[in-house]
Structure formats: C-alpha cells, structure tokens
Design a protein around this motif. Structure first.
Motif, short mmCIF file in Angstrom:
data_model
loop_
_atom_site.label_atom_id
_atom_site.label_comp_id
_atom_site.label_asym_id
_atom_site.label_seq_id
_atom_site.Cartn_x
_atom_site.Cartn_y
_atom_site.Cartn_z
N UNK A 71 -1.96 1.04 2.15
CA UNK A 71 -1.10 -0.11 2.36
C UNK A 71 -1.13 -0.96 1.10
N UNK A 72 0.04 -1.30 0.60
CA UNK A 72 0.18 -2.09 -0.62
C UNK A 72 0.35 -3.56 -0.25
N UNK A 73 -0.41 -4.44 -0.90
CA UNK A 73 -0.36 -5.87 -0.61
C UNK A 73 -0.07 -6.67 -1.88
N UNK A 74 0.57 -7.83 -1.67
CA UNK A 74 0.76 -8.75 -2.80
C UNK A 74 -0.32 -9.83 -2.77
N UNK A 75 -0.22 -10.79 -3.70
CA UNK A 75 -1.25 -11.81 -3.85
C UNK A 75 -1.34 -12.73 -2.63
N UNK A 116 4.08 -4.91 -10.46
CA UNK A 116 3.18 -5.98 -10.88
C UNK A 116 2.87 -6.96 -9.75
N UNK A 117 3.75 -7.05 -8.75
CA UNK A 117 3.48 -7.98 -7.64
C UNK A 117 2.48 -7.42 -6.64
N UNK A 118 2.14 -6.13 -6.79
CA UNK A 118 1.15 -5.51 -5.90
C UNK A 118 -0.24 -5.71 -6.50
N UNK A 119 -1.10 -6.38 -5.74
CA UNK A 119 -2.43 -6.70 -6.26
C UNK A 119 -3.54 -5.88 -5.61
N UNK A 120 -3.25 -5.22 -4.48
CA UNK A 120 -4.29 -4.47 -3.78
C UNK A 120 -3.70 -3.29 -3.04
N UNK A 121 -4.43 -2.18 -3.07
CA UNK A 121 -4.10 -0.98 -2.30
C UNK A 121 -5.27 -0.75 -1.35
N UNK A 122 -5.00 -0.79 -0.06
CA UNK A 122 -6.07 -0.59 0.92
C UNK A 122 -5.89 0.78 1.57
N UNK A 123 -6.97 1.55 1.60
CA UNK A 123 -6.94 2.91 2.13
C UNK A 123 -7.66 2.93 3.48
N UNK A 124 -7.00 3.51 4.47
CA UNK A 124 -7.55 3.57 5.82
C UNK A 124 -7.51 4.99 6.34
N UNK A 125 -8.25 5.25 7.40
CA UNK A 125 -8.18 6.53 8.09
C UNK A 125 -8.24 6.26 9.59
N UNK A 142 -2.19 2.84 11.00
CA UNK A 142 -2.63 1.67 10.23
C UNK A 142 -2.04 0.39 10.80
N UNK A 143 -0.90 0.48 11.50
CA UNK A 143 -0.29 -0.72 12.08
C UNK A 143 -1.27 -1.43 13.01
N UNK A 144 -2.05 -0.65 13.75
CA UNK A 144 -3.01 -1.24 14.69
C UNK A 144 -4.14 -1.96 13.96
N UNK A 145 -4.35 -1.63 12.70
CA UNK A 145 -5.50 -2.14 11.96
C UNK A 145 -5.21 -3.41 11.16
N UNK A 146 -3.96 -3.80 11.07
CA UNK A 146 -3.60 -4.88 10.16
C UNK A 146 -4.42 -6.16 10.34
N UNK A 147 -4.67 -6.62 11.57
CA UNK A 147 -5.50 -7.83 11.69
C UNK A 147 -6.89 -7.66 11.10
N UNK A 148 -7.43 -6.42 11.15
CA UNK A 148 -8.77 -6.17 10.60
C UNK A 148 -8.72 -5.96 9.08
N UNK A 149 -7.58 -5.50 8.56
CA UNK A 149 -7.47 -5.20 7.12
C UNK A 149 -7.32 -6.48 6.29
N UNK A 150 -6.47 -7.41 6.76
CA UNK A 150 -6.09 -8.56 5.95
C UNK A 150 -7.28 -9.34 5.38
N UNK A 151 -8.38 -9.55 6.14
CA UNK A 151 -9.51 -10.29 5.54
C UNK A 151 -10.11 -9.63 4.31
N UNK A 152 -9.87 -8.34 4.12
CA UNK A 152 -10.43 -7.63 2.98
C UNK A 152 -9.49 -7.56 1.79
N UNK A 153 -8.25 -8.03 1.97
CA UNK A 153 -7.27 -7.91 0.90
C UNK A 153 -7.55 -8.94 -0.20
#
Length: 202
Positions: free
Chosen positions: A64-68, A115-124, A191-202
């Motif tokens: 999942x690609x995230x911005x700042x 350039x607007x993408x600041x983080x790539x989060x990998x999940x399984x 990964x959709x189910x994980x979004x609330x758990x992922x965001x604190x790590x972005x």
C-alpha cells in the motif's frame, strides 16, 4: 551478507546494499505447518484446505502506497498487480505456498515511485481464513533487483490465531530509502481490513 532484521529495527537500504538501490524486490515465502493444523473435511475442506499433506494456505502479499498525510495513494495486490504509475508490480497470486523460495514477489522501482509517495507498507493476509497457526517458515526479504543479492531478511515468528501480518515499511527519510521491520499481527482477509491497524505505522 543480508541483515537479519528484528521486530522494530530500521535500516538504510543504500548503506546495507553498499550503494544506491533503485530497483528492489520484496519476496514472501511460507509453508503449511505440519502439526497443530486442524483437518477439514467435506466441501469446506476442499475449498479452504487445512490439514497437511498437499493442502494449502493462500497467503496474499500486498503493498500500500501512502503520502505524507497518511492517505492511501494506491495499492498493489492480487486484484491489481501493478501500481497506476507503473513503479510497483506484483508477481501474481500463489495460492499454496508450495515449493522452495519466494512464493510471491513485489517488484519496486524506487526511482519511479512518485515524489508524493513517502511510504510503502507491505502486508500479508490469509485469504482462505486459516490462522497463522497453520503457517510455518514465513519470511519476507528485500532483494537488490540489479544483482539478486539479498539485502535484508525478516523471519516472521508468525504462528498464532491471527489471520494477517503488517510485515514491513519502506519509506523516504532525508532523501534516502529506509526499511522498518514492523511484524504486527492483525486480522483480515485483504489489506482493506487492515487499514486501521496499518495507519499508525505509516
């Protein structure tokens, strides 16, 4: 020699690779555990596997690609095997974990990540719904795609009654790319189910 990451550890990709990394691969591997796996019978058993001896677990790697602002920019997973900008591609869905080596691979061209993408989060995720009690020898590893050298490996002591893991993050920091071994357990089929758990790590 590859760095063996511990949970929470952060590394510089360029430093560990001995030079700037432009293209990397994140490989995910796993096996079906040979013990403590409940047998399933009938139609459900055929659909979802379980047990040992040829049965399978469908684990799915996603990026999942995230911005700042911690907003999702794009996602690469089995239903979208390439990012819209073309910088990230997924090898495709491996539904069994059978065989040696990486079961699923996500290829990242860091030089093309917008350039607007600041983080790539990998999940399984366990798409078939089995818990990680049924999974053995799970790992993720970062590979220099230019020479196939392994830069870092994170062995996931992943067994438990959860159905997902937030594995790692590759992120920009002071104009360089770093990797953060996260290793947080979670629950969800995609990964959709994980979004609330992922965001604190972005």
């Amino acid at each position: 020699m590859a760095v063996s990451l511990q949970k929470g550890q952060k590394i510089s990709l360029a430093k560990e690779a001995g030079g700037e990394l432009n293209r990397v691969k994140l490989g995910l591997g796993w096996d079906v555990a040979t013990q403590n796996v409940p047998q399933k019978s009938g139609l459900l058993g055929k659909l979802f596997g379980g047990g040992v001896g040829g049965d399978s677990i469908d684990l799915d790697a996603s990026c999942i690609m995230f911005d700042a602002n911690k907003q999702q920019v794009d996602a690469i997973w089995f239903s979208q095997l390439q990012s819209k900008d073309g910088s990230i591609t997924h090898s495709g869905d491996n539904r069994t974990g059978a065989g040696d080596g990486d079961d699923e691979v996500i290829n990242v061209d860091l030089s093309r990540v917008p350039s607007n993408v600041t983080a790539l989060v990998f999940t399984v995720n366990s798409f078939t719904g089995q818990s990680f009690d049924s999974v053995a020898n799970a790992y993720c590893r970062l590979i220099d795609a230019n020479n196939n050298n392994e830069v870092a490996r994170y062995d996931l002591s992943a067994q438990g009654n959860h159905t997902a893991l937030i594995m790692a993050k590759v992120y920009r920091h002071n104009n360089e790319w770093k990797m953060h071994a996260i290793g947080e357990i979670a629950t969800g089929r995609t990964f959709h189910d994980l979004m609330p758990a992922i965001v604190p790590f972005v």
